[in-house]
Scaffold this motif. Structure first.
Motif, PDB file in Angstrom:
ATOM      1  N   SER A  28      -3.284  -8.188  12.812  1.00  0.00           N
ATOM      2  CA  SER A  28      -4.351  -9.091  12.416  1.00  0.00           C
ATOM      3  C   SER A  28      -5.592  -8.852  13.260  1.00  0.00           C
ATOM      4  O   SER A  28      -6.712  -8.873  12.753  1.00  0.00           O
ATOM      5  CB  SER A  28      -3.890 -10.545  12.555  1.00  0.00           C
ATOM      6  N   THR A  29      -5.412  -8.637  14.544  1.00  0.00           N
ATOM      7  CA  THR A  29      -6.540  -8.357  15.418  1.00  0.00           C
ATOM      8  C   THR A  29      -7.217  -7.059  15.025  1.00  0.00           C
ATOM      9  O   THR A  29      -8.451  -6.968  14.944  1.00  0.00           O
ATOM     10  CB  THR A  29      -6.069  -8.289  16.882  1.00  0.00           C
ATOM     11  N   SER A  34      -9.208  -7.610  11.913  1.00  0.00           N
ATOM     12  CA  SER A  34     -10.455  -8.336  12.167  1.00  0.00           C
ATOM     13  C   SER A  34     -11.527  -7.409  12.724  1.00  0.00           C
ATOM     14  O   SER A  34     -12.699  -7.487  12.338  1.00  0.00           O
ATOM     15  CB  SER A  34     -10.207  -9.495  13.128  1.00  0.00           C
ATOM     16  N   ASP A  51     -11.982 -15.468   8.180  1.00  0.00           N
ATOM     17  CA  ASP A  51     -11.081 -15.116   9.280  1.00  0.00           C
ATOM     18  C   ASP A  51     -11.728 -15.511  10.607  1.00  0.00           C
ATOM     19  O   ASP A  51     -12.858 -15.101  10.904  1.00  0.00           O
ATOM     20  CB  ASP A  51     -10.795 -13.619   9.258  1.00  0.00           C
ATOM     21  N   ARG A 103     -11.110 -14.738  13.746  1.00  0.00           N
ATOM     22  CA  ARG A 103     -11.400 -13.649  14.683  1.00  0.00           C
ATOM     23  C   ARG A 103     -12.652 -12.883  14.256  1.00  0.00           C
ATOM     24  O   ARG A 103     -13.526 -12.587  15.077  1.00  0.00           O
ATOM     25  CB  ARG A 103     -10.211 -12.689  14.778  1.00  0.00           C
ATOM     26  N   THR A 104     -12.726 -12.563  12.989  1.00  0.00           N
ATOM     27  CA  THR A 104     -13.891 -11.845  12.487  1.00  0.00           C
ATOM     28  C   THR A 104     -15.157 -12.668  12.692  1.00  0.00           C
ATOM     29  O   THR A 104     -16.200 -12.135  13.086  1.00  0.00           O
ATOM     30  CB  THR A 104     -13.721 -11.513  10.997  1.00  0.00           C
ATOM     31  N   HIS A 150     -15.732 -14.974  15.010  1.00  0.00           N
ATOM     32  CA  HIS A 150     -16.076 -14.955  16.431  1.00  0.00           C
ATOM     33  C   HIS A 150     -16.754 -13.639  16.811  1.00  0.00           C
ATOM     34  O   HIS A 150     -17.776 -13.622  17.516  1.00  0.00           O
ATOM     35  CB  HIS A 150     -14.815 -15.137  17.285  1.00  0.00           C
ATOM     36  N   LEU A 151     -16.166 -12.551  16.360  1.00  0.00           N
ATOM     37  CA  LEU A 151     -16.681 -11.232  16.740  1.00  0.00           C
ATOM     38  C   LEU A 151     -18.076 -10.985  16.167  1.00  0.00           C
ATOM     39  O   LEU A 151     -18.960 -10.465  16.860  1.00  0.00           O
ATOM     40  CB  LEU A 151     -15.717 -10.147  16.272  1.00  0.00           C
ATOM     41  N   GLN A 198     -17.066 -19.848  23.791  1.00  0.00           N
ATOM     42  CA  GLN A 198     -17.244 -20.335  22.429  1.00  0.00           C
ATOM     43  C   GLN A 198     -18.632 -20.942  22.230  1.00  0.00           C
ATOM     44  O   GLN A 198     -19.241 -20.799  21.168  1.00  0.00           O
ATOM     45  CB  GLN A 198     -16.157 -21.348  22.075  1.00  0.00           C
TER      46      GLN A 198
END
Length: 333
Positions: free
Chosen positions: A42-43, A46, A67, A69-70, A72-73, A111
């Motif tokens: 999953s990582t 992402s 998603d 993670r996506t 956030h990135l 965050q």
């Protein structure tokens, strides 16, 4: 004026509007379709999606990420390179509970940096708007309540019943309170969950527990139950709304805990019943009321279905996202 060019990492095939107005990242040839992924995969997935979003972003006005993670990135990339275009919308933001330790404080600081670049973060409850804005020190207008959708594509009343009461779900469930409410009743209950949610609990003899069942089997159980109980813990994040809306979409009355994930979906006494957190006596009284009052059962079922049809379809959900995309671009909706 041209419609906004929107790219997203989520495919919502149930919505004609979404299919028409949004380009799905995974429909592009450069991006292979998703498969069953482990946490590690999953990582990687992402990061791969981030690469393609950044590569394609100049051709779009708005990026919508589902998603986490996506999201956030991509927000981090925008922060590091001070990007203001394309606009960024995050869907269904749901964060962990606050803790008082150094690692969590570092996580909160990071965050705050990341979410300061996001134009709109959608959440599934009005309480989350306030909680997340306070946590990050960001204007509450950057967090918006987006009523969740039901996964039932054809909302309808399924009138038949095999007599049992269904309780399903994993995250944030309070099955201990359900056990206390059900103990000693002659009524049969069926719980559908995972082993972690049931660990350490002694379920009464009148409660059947099914672990890790396929979604199709769960839907069959939902269609054949008398009504649904959704017992929840007190959390900052919203939980339970998926199970609530699936039940409502099939005309099944819902008894649920009054919590972050239910207050925006259930008007107690109108389209469902709400009880206080951890109060097994009130939960039992609400269950007994539905068992003993067919008129109440019928009224709640009818109103619940109408609520879903008006506010919680895939079309209603996607229209709000697209309208917001136009709004942050300064275009008329």
């Amino acid at each position: 004026m041209c419609p906004p060019r929107i790219l997203s990492d989520i495919r919502i095939s149930q919505s004609p509007t979404w299919r028409r107005e949004v380009v799905c990242l995974h429909d592009l040839r450069a991006v292979p379709p998703e498969s069953s992924l482990t946490v590690a995969r999953s990582t990687v997935s992402s990061v791969r999606d981030l690469f393609h979003i950044v590569r394609l972003s100049r051709g779009f006005d708005v990026i919508v990420t589902s998603d986490i993670r996506t999201g956030h990135l991509f927000a981090l990339v925008r922060r590091l390179f001070r990007l203001r275009r394309p606009k960024h919308i995050i869907l269904e933001l749901m964060l962990d509970e606050e803790r008082d330790d150094a690692l969590w404080r570092l996580k909160r600081y990071l965050q705050r940096l990341v979410f300061s670049t996001v134009d709109v973060s959608f959440v599934s409850s009005t309480r989350e708007v306030i909680a997340y804005a306070k946590r990050f020190g960001i204007d509450a207008n950057r967090f918006r309540f987006l009523p969740f959708h039901t996964n039932v594509t054809e909302p309808r009343i399924v009138g038949h019943s095999e007599g049992y009461i269904l309780s399903a779900g994993m995250t944030g469930r309070d099955y201990a309170t359900l056990c206390a409410a059900a103990r000693g009743m002659r009524q049969r209950f069926v719980v559908v969950s995972d082993r972690a949610s049931g660990r350490g609990l002694e379920f009464p003899e009148n409660v059947d527990v099914l672990y890790d069942v396929p979604y199709s089997k769960y839907l069959g159980l939902l269609e054949n139950c008398r009504f649904v109980v959704v017992p929840l813990k007190k959390l900052v994040k919203s939980t339970g709304q998926v199970a609530v809306l699936e039940a409502m979409a099939l005309g099944k009355p819902v008894v649920a805990t009054e919590s972050t994930g239910t207050l925006d979906y259930i008007e107690s006494g109108i389209n469902g019943l709400l009880v206080p957190v951890g109060d097994h006596l009130q939960l039992r009284r609400a269950i007994e009321a539905l068992l003993e009052q067919p008129d109440l059962h019928r009224t709640l079922a009818t109103n619940a279905l109408e609520s879903v049809r008006q506010h919680h379809t895939f079309e209603a959900y996607t229209n709000r996202i697209i309208q917001t995309a136009k709004e942050i671009l300064g275009r008329p909706s």
